[in-house]
Design a protein around this motif. Structure first.
Motif: not given
Length: 266
Positions: A1-11, A18-19, A21-36
């Protein structure tokens, strides 16, 4: 799962974040950008009691980067019936400091500044000016109107909640928008309206948890940003029957706060 997040992670989140906040990041409406966005956010919370307790716990655990908590009061035994951020060991301690200690145990990512006084005047204005979102979790109209005036002046979104007896209410005043109503449009600072502290009227313990948690949810939505907020809508909860009513409202053309905000360029 972490590898999947890291692949799109630019922040700037690390693997632990990443671990976490993973349940937030899994939400398309939030994702990495929203969590950042949450990690970069600065939130001001006025009041660290019944409403402020759940609001602070959810804001901190969700990853808000900077949380300033203002409260002059100290914890006493009667608070523990509903103010869930505090404990027996907090009795006698300033409430803002108690919340700071509690959040340090939950999430070190959230940097909490505890202000142990009733902020007003230029101090309040400076705090509001530096915030991205303001939460009004206090228990008196004078403070609410002062917070609203500062938010209107600096065009900051305000999430306002109240709870007493079995009755709760919550709304959002998105004062970044010129035509948005402010708290004064809904509750003028004249007349006999007075909610008063819980010490006088009592309060059903879970009621402050419901409203305070909703304040956190509205603040997070503003910060991500995602979804439709309660701007222009007042939700009223009757805890006796657990029923909600919604009231829609608009800007008062005679409101001086809104007039001044409209006259001030962004």
């Amino acid at each position: 799962m972490l590898k999947q997040f890291a692949a799109c992670y630019t922040a700037t989140m690390n693997d632990d974040q990443l671990l976490r906040y993973s349940r937030h990041i899994l939400l398309d409406e939030i994702g990495v950008e929203g969590q950042q966005n949450l990690l970069n956010a600065k939130v001001l919370m006025i009041g660290a009691g019944g409403l402020g307790s759940p609001a602070a716990l959810y804001l901190g655990s969700a990853g808000v980067g900077q949380l300033t908590v203002c409260d002059h009061d100290t914890v006493d035994a009667t608070n523990l019936q509903r103010q869930v951020a505090h404990s027996l060991s907090s009795i006698g301690q300033n409430k803002a400091l108690s919340i700071k200690a509690r959040l340090a145990q939950i999430n070190p990512d959230c940097q909490v500044t505890a202000i142990q006084e009733r902020v007003a005047g230029d101090d309040l204005r400076a705090l509001v000016a530096g915030a991205d979102v303001v939460l009004d979790c206090c228990d008196n109209f004078d403070t609410r109107h002062a917070v609203n005036a500062a938010c209107s002046e600096f065009k900051k979104p305000l999430v306002s909640g109240a709870a007493v007896r079995f009755d709760g209410q919550i709304s959002v005043f998105d004062l970044r928008q010129a035509q948005a109503p402010c708290y004064h449009c809904l509750f003028p600072d004249t007349g006999d309206a007075n909610d008063g502290p819980c010490a006088l009227f009592g309060v059903f313990a879970p009621l402050v948890g419901i409203i305070g948690s909703m304040q956190a949810a509205e603040a997070l939505k503003l910060l991500i940003p995602y979804g439709e907020t309660l701007a222009g809508r007042l939700l009223l909860l009757d805890g006796r029957s657990m029923t909600w009513r919604e009231m829609r409202f608009k800007q008062d053309p005679a409101c001086l706060h809104c007039q001044r905000r409209q006259a001030t360029p962004n």
